[in-house]
Design a protein around this motif. Sequence first.
Motif, short mmCIF file in Angstrom:
data_model
loop_
_atom_site.label_atom_id
_atom_site.label_comp_id
_atom_site.label_asym_id
_atom_site.label_seq_id
_atom_site.Cartn_x
_atom_site.Cartn_y
_atom_site.Cartn_z
N ALA A 182 0.85 -1.20 0.00
CA ALA A 182 0.00 0.00 0.00
C ALA A 182 0.89 1.24 0.00
N HIS A 183 0.39 2.31 -0.59
CA HIS A 183 1.11 3.58 -0.48
C HIS A 183 1.09 3.99 0.99
N GLY A 184 2.23 4.42 1.51
CA GLY A 184 2.29 4.82 2.92
C GLY A 184 1.77 6.23 3.15
N VAL A 185 1.58 6.54 4.42
CA VAL A 185 1.37 7.94 4.86
C VAL A 185 2.21 8.11 6.12
N PRO A 186 2.59 9.34 6.44
CA PRO A 186 3.34 9.52 7.68
C PRO A 186 2.53 8.98 8.87
N LEU A 187 3.23 8.34 9.80
CA LEU A 187 2.57 7.72 10.96
C LEU A 187 1.69 8.71 11.72
N SER A 188 2.15 9.96 11.78
CA SER A 188 1.41 10.97 12.56
C SER A 188 -0.01 11.19 12.01
N TYR A 189 -0.22 10.92 10.73
CA TYR A 189 -1.56 11.09 10.17
C TYR A 189 -2.54 10.17 10.90
N VAL A 190 -2.08 8.94 11.10
CA VAL A 190 -2.94 7.94 11.72
C VAL A 190 -2.99 8.16 13.23
N LYS A 191 -1.80 8.36 13.84
CA LYS A 191 -1.73 8.44 15.30
C LYS A 191 -2.29 9.74 15.85
N ASP A 192 -1.96 10.85 15.19
CA ASP A 192 -2.34 12.15 15.77
C ASP A 192 -3.56 12.77 15.10
N ALA A 193 -3.70 12.55 13.79
CA ALA A 193 -4.78 13.25 13.09
C ALA A 193 -6.00 12.37 12.84
N GLY A 194 -5.91 11.11 13.26
CA GLY A 194 -7.08 10.23 13.15
C GLY A 194 -7.39 9.77 11.74
N ASP A 195 -6.38 9.74 10.88
CA ASP A 195 -6.60 9.25 9.51
C ASP A 195 -7.03 7.77 9.56
N PRO A 196 -8.20 7.44 8.98
CA PRO A 196 -8.65 6.04 9.04
C PRO A 196 -7.94 5.13 8.04
N TYR A 197 -6.96 5.67 7.33
CA TYR A 197 -6.34 4.97 6.21
C TYR A 197 -5.82 3.57 6.59
N ARG A 198 -5.04 3.47 7.67
CA ARG A 198 -4.46 2.16 8.02
C ARG A 198 -5.56 1.16 8.36
N ASP A 199 -6.55 1.60 9.15
CA ASP A 199 -7.66 0.70 9.52
C ASP A 199 -8.38 0.21 8.28
N GLN A 200 -8.64 1.15 7.38
CA GLN A 200 -9.38 0.76 6.17
C GLN A 200 -8.54 -0.19 5.32
N MET A 201 -7.24 0.07 5.29
CA MET A 201 -6.36 -0.80 4.50
C MET A 201 -6.39 -2.22 5.07
N GLU A 202 -6.30 -2.31 6.39
CA GLU A 202 -6.28 -3.64 7.02
C GLU A 202 -7.63 -4.35 6.80
N ASP A 203 -8.72 -3.59 6.92
CA ASP A 203 -10.05 -4.17 6.67
C ASP A 203 -10.14 -4.69 5.24
N CYS A 204 -9.64 -3.88 4.34
CA CYS A 204 -9.70 -4.21 2.91
C CYS A 204 -8.99 -5.53 2.64
N ILE A 205 -7.83 -5.68 3.26
CA ILE A 205 -7.05 -6.90 3.03
C ILE A 205 -7.74 -8.11 3.65
N THR A 206 -8.35 -7.91 4.82
CA THR A 206 -9.11 -9.00 5.44
C THR A 206 -10.21 -9.46 4.49
N LEU A 207 -10.89 -8.50 3.88
CA LEU A 207 -11.99 -8.84 2.97
C LEU A 207 -11.49 -9.58 1.73
N ILE A 208 -10.38 -9.11 1.16
CA ILE A 208 -9.86 -9.78 -0.04
C ILE A 208 -9.40 -11.20 0.31
N MET A 209 -8.73 -11.34 1.46
CA MET A 209 -8.26 -12.67 1.83
C MET A 209 -9.44 -13.61 2.09
#
Length: 464
Positions: free
Chosen positions: A281-308
């Motif tokens: 997956a294309h990355g984003v700076p960690l602070s986006y997820v940790k400090d700014a609440g970007d749902p990107y990582r969660d959505q990415m992990e969900d997406c992969i669970t669904l594909i698998m």
Amino acid sequence: MEAVNSAVAQTNLLELRNRSSVSKHLLRGSTSLSCAKFTSNFPNYGLQKIVKKHNHAGSIKCSTEAYLHDLNFPKIASSTAEEKVGVLLLNLGGPETLNDVQPFLYNLFADPDIIRLPRLFRFLQRPLAKLISVVRAPKSKEGYAAIGGGSPLRRITDEQAEALKLALKDKNLNANVYVGMRYWKPFTEEALHQINKDRITKLVVLPLYPQFSISTSGSSIRVLQSIIREDDYFSRLPISIIESWYQREGYIKSMSELTEIELQKFTKPEEISEVMIFFSAHGVPLSYVKDAGDPYRDQMEDCITLIMAELKSRGINNTHTLAYQSRVGPVQWLKPYTDEVIVELGQKGVKSLLAIPISFVSEHIETLEEIDMEYKHLALESGIENWGRVPALGCTSSFISDLADAVVEALPSASILDAKSSSAPTETEIDPLQYAISFLFGSFFALFLLLSPRVLSAFRNSLF
Ligand SMILES: C=CC1=C(C)c2cc3[nH]c(cc4nc(cc5[nH]c(cc1n2)c(C)c5CCC(=O)O)C(CCC(=O)O)=C4C)c(C)c3C=C
Ligand SMILES: [Fe+2]
């Protein structure tokens, strides 16, 4: 000379664009966006908090669920005689020639959703963007040169727009489909101008990123919001924004289909089960997820669970892993990093890898150069013997048809966005003393950044 003129023209155009977006990113407020019910809760957007419910049978329900599995939604929509439906596809954009690379990078780094400076230092955004774009341009140019001298993103997005228009027609919905890019032509502002000119009466906004990130869909939607706030026509136009759609069955099935096809290409059938599925997956700076609440990582992990889960239902039980690519600059990005994982897998004796670019639905520099050239080379050097890569979805018909369904389903909830009732402070409300202090500190910081050789060389090392 022509190149210089076009760069100057570009800079002027961007001056205008940036002026409007810079003056408006201060206009925060609780803008209620329709159907897609914004799931983010970022200070820059003032939007609703993410509501995500897991159901352990494998499906994930997000706030976008309303148009996911809801069988009550009409599968066929028809517009009334007076209704003129528009669909706006949002994407990143990419340089079409090598001369476009530096101004494209400037636009990208001038975006406060890409380089998130503390409020105090926001006025440094553009000088910093200039500095970083100039320093990074030679490296980026090499990448674009290696894939034929420019990004194919515009061509592919135009093709997707055309295919979507036809798929909508098949579903009895006549719609104009527009393409709006965030950092290169055709800019989102141009698409909005055309939408206004065409007097569209209902608009569905569809970012071409399956998963939401502040830095991608969020940034494009912010441009849209700022225009809606100012413009009489847009402030009265019913709009529905499909914020993320990675969980749609059609997308998951299309991705699984392409994966299955690629798996079959590993030569010895008895070895197919040994192939590790490698989501990059294309990355984003960690602070986006940790400090700014970007749902990107969660959505990415969900997406992969669904594909698998979908692959499992097809009898494919290969192991898989997820890593993040394309980090830029000196800060920490989402981990693990793709390059490091490839080396580790090689050391552990993994012999076959199937890479899946998971953040994108079209080919571009990050797939054609970074994955197909850099990572493949690294994998082969690290002891991996068999390498495959799943192509981006592009105009795959099951995928385009599913996007068309998403549009049809989103249409009934198009509503006028309440962008003008923002209670957030505007620029004119800023305390002059606070502004003066910011300016003073900021100027020192700018001087330090621009003149310090150590800072410059740190930049250079992380950007080259
Ligand atoms: C989900 C997709 C993407 C996220 C998240 C994203 C975040 C992000 N990107 C940069 C910096 C660069 N991105 C570049 C190219 C690029 N990025 C994406 C997608 C996401 N970016 C795409 C599809 C492309 C390719 C466009 C094309 O030309 O085809 C580049 C330019 C290329 C390069 O020099 O490597 C940069 C730089 C940041 C900093 C960021 C998050 C903050
Ligand atoms: Fe990027």
